[in-house]
Scaffold this motif. Structure first.
Motif, PDB file in Angstrom:
ATOM      1  N   LYS A  32      19.651   0.615 -34.411  1.00  4.12           N
ATOM      2  CA  LYS A  32      20.078  -0.207 -33.676  1.00  4.12           C
ATOM      3  C   LYS A  32      19.609  -1.325 -33.224  1.00  4.12           C
ATOM      4  CE  LYS A  32      24.109   1.339 -35.653  1.00  4.12           C
ATOM      5  NZ  LYS A  32      25.957   1.492 -34.953  1.00  4.12           N
ATOM      6  N   SER A  75      18.056  -5.260 -34.148  1.00  3.00           N
ATOM      7  CA  SER A  75      18.875  -6.255 -33.953  1.00  3.00           C
ATOM      8  C   SER A  75      17.448  -7.127 -33.276  1.00  3.00           C
ATOM      9  CB  SER A  75      19.985  -5.681 -32.868  1.00  3.00           C
ATOM     10  OG  SER A  75      19.314  -5.853 -31.404  1.00  3.00           O
ATOM     11  N   TYR A 102      23.221  -9.431 -37.810  1.00  6.22           N
ATOM     12  CA  TYR A 102      23.078  -9.650 -35.898  1.00  6.22           C
ATOM     13  C   TYR A 102      24.165  -8.653 -35.790  1.00  6.22           C
ATOM     14  CZ  TYR A 102      22.199 -10.184 -31.605  1.00  6.22           C
ATOM     15  OH  TYR A 102      21.778 -10.135 -30.363  1.00  6.22           O
ATOM     16  N   LEU A 156      25.971  -5.884 -36.212  1.00  9.96           N
ATOM     17  CA  LEU A 156      25.072  -4.703 -35.579  1.00  9.96           C
ATOM     18  C   LEU A 156      25.776  -4.532 -34.544  1.00  9.96           C
ATOM     19  CD1 LEU A 156      21.314  -4.735 -36.643  1.00  9.96           C
ATOM     20  CD2 LEU A 156      23.517  -2.784 -36.839  1.00  9.96           C
TER      21      LEU A 156
END
Lengths: 387, 712
Positions: free
Chosen positions: B132, B136, B174, B177
């Protein structure tokens, strides 16, 4: 005298047990896959030379070393542990075994690997499963590329890469070393492949025989190939080459031995290193003249006996066991590189006459110092007893 | 008083055990803390990462902590008073160690739980967090670039809007996340207001009251609202329909015509007639198009129906039938096809490249990229396949045909292969033939007409006895997939429509029960059997039945491929032993069960190491028990007679020694079962493992029982 007979018998029994366990394990691990592939392979002569002999060598020599180690604190009791005569018995027994081993049946072991020998596709690949093929490492990297890869990989891989490539002094490119250990080659290929520096290739073999593989699927980045039967060949690196026809030309895909794949399991890296050292420990005895081998054997066994008896304190049995165990590990980890360093240092810095006599000098210096240690210990023990 | 004395040993044992476990937890936490890489993990995940990493470290080394407890309690800190009971008698070995054995049994259960649940879960979570974070970072970079391009005044307005939209989407992703910071929130706000301002004018809203249901009510509503065009359409529907109020409808239509004439009174008569004709035709056209949409919907061609309804709706938002039709068809499409928007979102997730497996004996599947995306609305994991190839092989293992699937998505044991775009009817992807042998091509060409033949040949070129696709760019794939769908080139006949004659031929060898089971899916229409529903559930049921009775060898249909695998297992499974070891036993057995459905080959996912992994996992529990027993006896025998504080120095050495022992044993077990697993079937490995463990358990128990308390 009764005591000496007792410990001698115990030592022999100990060596037998260690040997049987090690040999059974090695033989099983190497033998079962071969037999299971095809029953027609049951050629006794071939099994003898391919599996039995190397397994026997490795387990015999290692069991001797380990049982000598255990002897020092498991069999001899504390009161006798300082006696010189107690140590001489197993020393001579193991030396006798070693000489017999060499004289009766001189094994011609090559220095690459003591395990699987012989050319058979079944030693190299498994059947019935898709697997990631680690492609050939590039022969040349430009400096920028090489630095980029180095910045992306972990510490261990970095060391491996730096070990495997050397810089060209003319244009700064990095070139692949020609002489490498097969495990290192495998790790290098795996490392480069995981960092997308080689082609992403997957393969499948339905069935594997000695010189052929059947029902092959090869997935290349841009296409998928499928064959009913393909031949394999064996090259000078002790690798297997899969021969794949691409139109008119034939392309080769080299494979490492399966055993190397097991060593690359990162989870047991330390344990695998120890086992690998097991082999390395044995190698020096095969690389030299028989007389030198025997000399080396004497030095090493004497060293083991001296040190294992040293760390034996009656009041603290637990600590004795623990430190002996750690010493054994350290011994296996340290002896091969120390020997290597000795050779390199002597070769690079010593005079020519010294190089010629390097084995003899090593033998006398090492055995002499060990001898002195033992004598001093014995004398102090005697003195203490008188008081 | 007597009881109190008696209990000290038990209490001390339990105390020591929990102290050591706490020490282990602290050690794991410290290890996690020092392994924390500042730049790699986003600050948001600091706590979660640390928690999971600690749990992972602790559970991965749980065995070592238990061994360490045995060492500490029975060897290092063992007090002499434990040897005597409260009456002053000597205790026997089992009296002294009974609490220790209790703890061993308890930790055995806990270890099983750890291996099954905690270890795989915590490892997955840690890996997820790392992914992640990396994702990101990539998203933020991409969004920044697009935002700058969107603000570039020199590019065209259309380009600017497209860039801004994309940037907004990525910023929002974004935000999903990692919790977005102030800077990103500001950007999102900016972009939203910008886009809203631009699109405000183009946005149309239909607000028909919910309670109006019949055509008359709707017609009356629009009549009263003075939207004469919509009212006209609804009155026309009333007139053509079976309703009773035809007279009124006709009258109202006349009224509307009059009113339109009145509204356009500035026109000359001729112009007015033309205008009226045009309006009448438009209404008629609308009506026929709606009829066509309905027909398509009934026929099951939801894709075409959707575009027909959508066009009508875009022209006139007041036509409720169009809205209903488009919603209905879109609903179906969402369940049975892949939306290109989903695919675009999935692209930003991490994936695995070059995934290979066998679909059945003769079909190899190669997935270019397999991505796991998270649907934010439903909070479920979805799996997307990009650039998938299905390679069909003949009995001599030569490839005869390769089918290329641009995008696919897993849903309910099926792979959805059709990819549609809600806004662009040209942007549709479905499977196409990438490579086909000459003989297969001739049999394929028999099915199609001459025009189609010429079209087909324009896409392919002959190379080494194979027809290969000239280029694989998007526009070619789009056109070719249109052609393929239209002529049903890839369809397996008999799945959706089959003639009665063919069906009887297929079913002739089956029992009556089996025949009924198959025919339950069909209804007879004239000379053909037609599938009664194209619903996904029905189709997957049918494919199960077809597989059971071996009716169709080729599983591929127009937009569906049966794919009965647990994706969460498949996705994480790599091609070596190392990753299989982290699977829970349950999942490994589950994975093994998949294979039984196929013939000689299984899915090709390395069955040998799966067997080994299962045996290893089982063995680990047994081995934990053995080592505990042996160590307990050994440590007790070698216990320290007089405790000295300098003994504490050896504690780290003990940990190292235990670590090495555990690793060596694990390695030997792994090698042993890898060898067994690669040679014998799973059942044999199972039996061997159970046999070995039975014998070993017996020996260990004998050894433990024979241990005595020695004199001091």
């Amino acid at each position: 005298m009764k005591y000496y007979t007792k410990i001698t018998m115990r030592f022999l029994l100990l060596q037998l047990i260690v040997f049987v366990i090690m040999f059974a394990y090695l033989f099983f691990v190497n033998f079962v896959p071969v037999v299971s592939c095809s029953y027609s392979f049951l050629d006794l002569k071939e099994i003898g030379s391919v599996i039995f002999l190397p397994s026997f060598c490795v387990s015999f020599l290692n069991s001797s070393l380990i049982s000598l180690f255990l002897y020092g604190f498991l069999i001899v009791d504390h009161e006798h542990s300082c006696l010189f005569s107690v140590k001489i018995i197993p020393f001579f027994i193991s030396l006798l075994f070693f000489i017999l081993f060499f004289c009766l049946w001189h094994p011609n072991i090559e220095n690459s690997s003591v395990h699987y020998k012989g050319n058979d596709a079944r030693f190299f690949v498994d059947s019935g499963a898709f697997f990631q093929y680690y492609g050939e490492p590039k022969n040349r990297f430009s400096q920028d590329d090489f630095e980029r890869i180095l910045s992306n990989v972990g510490k261990k891989d970095k060391e491996l890469l730096l070990k495997s490539y050397h810089q060209d002094r003319v244009n700064g490119d990095f070139l692949l070393n020609k002489e490498m250990f097969s495990v290192d080659r495998f790790l290098l290929r795996k490392c480069l492949s995981l960092n997308n520096e080689t082609e992403n290739i997957k393969m499948f073999f339905g069935r594997v025989e000695k010189y052929y593989v059947y029902d092959v699927v090869i997935s290349l980045p841009d296409k998928v190939l499928s064959f009913e039967k393909l031949a394999v060949a064996f090259n000078s690196y002790k690798e297997m080459d899969l021969l794949v026809p691409f139109g008119e030309e034939i392309k080769t895909f080299p494979f490492e031995k399966k055993q190397n794949a097991l060593f690359s399991n990162s989870r047991y890296a330390f344990a695998t290193a120890l086992i690998y050292k097991n082999n390395e420990m044995i190698l020096p005895f095969f690389n030299m003249y028989p007389l030198v081998s025997i000399g080396l054997w004497m030095v090493i066994t004497l060293m083991i006996l001296t040190f294992s008896g040293w760390i034996y304190i009656k009041e603290y049995p637990l600590i004795s066991v623990l430190f002996n165990f750690l010493l054994l590990i350290a011994f296996y980890l340290c002896v091969p590189p120390v020997l290597e360093w000795y050779h390199t240092i002597v070769r690079n810095f010593a005079s020519e006459s010294f190089v010629k006599l390097r084995y003899i000098i090593f033998f006398f210096v090492a055995s002499g110092s060990l001898f002195v240690i033992n004598i001093v210990r014995w004398l102090s023990y005697k003195k203490n007893k008188k008081i | 008083m007597a009881d109190k004395k008696d209990d000290t040993l038990a209490i001390d044992t339990y105390k020591a055990f929990f102290k050591i476990l706490f020490f282990g937890l602290v050690l794991s936490f410290l290890a996690a803390l020092f392994a924390y890489v500042k730049n790699k993990i986003h600050v948001d995940f600091f706590n979660t990462y640390l928690t999971y990493k600690t749990i992972y470290n602790f559970s991965a080394h749980f065995t070592i902590f238990v061994y360490f407890f045995l060492f500490c309690f029975y060897s290092l800190f063992f007090k002499k008073k434990y040897l005597l009971d409260y009456k002053g008698h000597r205790r026997s070995f089992y009296q002294i160690t009974s609490c220790g054995f209790n703890l061993i049994i308890l930790s055995l259960f806990f270890y099983f739980f750890v291996l099954e649940v905690v270890l795989p879960f915590s490892k997955e979570q840690c890996a997820d967090i790392v992914t992640k974070c990396r994702l990101s970072e990539e998203l933020l970079d991409k969004a920044e670039k697009l935002y700058e391009e969107g603000n570039n005044k020199s590019s065209s307005l259309y380009r600017q809007i497209a860039n801004k939209k994309e940037a907004l989407r990525i910023y929002e992703n974004y935000g999903r996340l990692v919790s977005a910071n102030r800077y990103v929130n500001e950007r999102i706000g900016d972009l939203r207001t910008d886009l809203y301002r631009i699109e405000y004018l183009a946005r149309k809203k239909s607000d028909i009251p919910e309670e109006l249901t019949t055509y008359e009510e709707l017609a009356d509503y629009f009549y009263s609202k003075e939207d004469y065009f919509s009212a006209w359409f609804y009155y026309l529907s009333v007139e053509k329909g079976p309703q009773a109020q035809k007279q009124l409808a006709r009258k109202r239509i006349e009224d509307i015509k009059q009113k339109i004439k009145y509204q356009n009174s500035l026109y000359t008569d001729e112009e007015l007639n033309l205008y009226m004709d045009k309006q009448t035709r438009k209404i008629q056209d609308l009506y026929t198009r709606l009829q066509k949409g309905e027909q398509l919907l009934n026929k099951g061609d939801y894709l075409s129906a959707y575009y027909v309804y959508n066009d009508i709706y875009n022209e006139n938002t007041n036509i409720r039938d169009a809205l209903n039709g488009s919603t209905k068809s879109l609903d179906y499409l969402q369940k049975n096809a892949v939306d290109i928007e989903e695919v675009e979102i999935a692209r930003s997730y991490a994936g695995k490249e070059n995934f290979m497996m066998f679909c059945n004996d003769n079909v190899v599947m190669k997935i270019g990229v397999l991505r796991k995306a998270i649907n934010v609305d439903l909070l479920v994991e979805q799996y997307f396949f990009f650039d998938t190839q299905l390679c069909y092989r003949d009995t001599a293992q030569n490839i005869t045909k390769i089918v290329y699937i641009p995008y696919a998505k897993v849903r309910k044991d099926n792979l959805l292969l059709l990819c549609y775009d809600k806004n662009d009817r040209e942007n549709i992807y479905s499977p196409v033939i990438e490579k086909i042998s000459k003989s297969e091509m001739t049999s394929l060409l028999k099915k199609v007409s001459e025009n189609v033949k010429a079209d087909l040949f324009s896409y392919y070129e002959l190379k080494d006895g194979f027809y290969e696709l000239r280029s694989k760019d998007k526009s070619t794939i789009r056109e070719l997939s249109k052609l393929t769908r239209k002529n049903k080139l890839l369809d397996n006949d008999g799945v959706e429509i089959i003639s009665v004659e063919k069906m009887t031929k297929k079913l002739q060898n089956l029992s009556n029960e089996a025949k009924n089971e198959v025919l339950a899916f069909y209804e007879q229409k004239g000379n053909n059997y037609v599938l009664f529903s194209k619903d996904l559930n029905v189709l997957s049921e049918l494919s199960k039945v077809a597989k059971k009775y071996n009716l169709w060898d080729n599983e591929l249909r127009e937009n569906l491929l049966s794919f009965p695998y647990d994706m969460s297992v498949l996705y994480r499974l790599a091609y070596d032993y190392e990753s299989a070891e982290d699977f829970s036993l349950f999942k490994l057995l589950d994975l093994r069960r998949f294979y039984d459905g196929f013939g000689e080959f299984d899915t090709g996912l390395s069955h040998s190491f799966i067997g080994a992994a299962i045996a290893c996992k089982l063995s680990k529990i047994f081995i934990f028990f053995y080592i505990c027993c042996i160590l307990l006896c050994m440590f007790f025998k070698l216990r320290v007679t007089e405790y000295n504080s300098w003994y504490l120095i050896i504690l780290p050495f003990v940990l190292i020694a235990l670590y090495v022992v555990v690793m060596l044993i694990n390695l030997f077990v792994t090698t042993f079962f890898n060898v067994l697993g690669s040679v014998f079937s799973l059942r044999s490995v199972f039996i061997a493992a159970i046999g070995i463990h039975f014998v070993l358990s017996f020996l260990i128990v004998c050894y433990t029982m024979s241990t005595e308390v020695d004199d001091e």
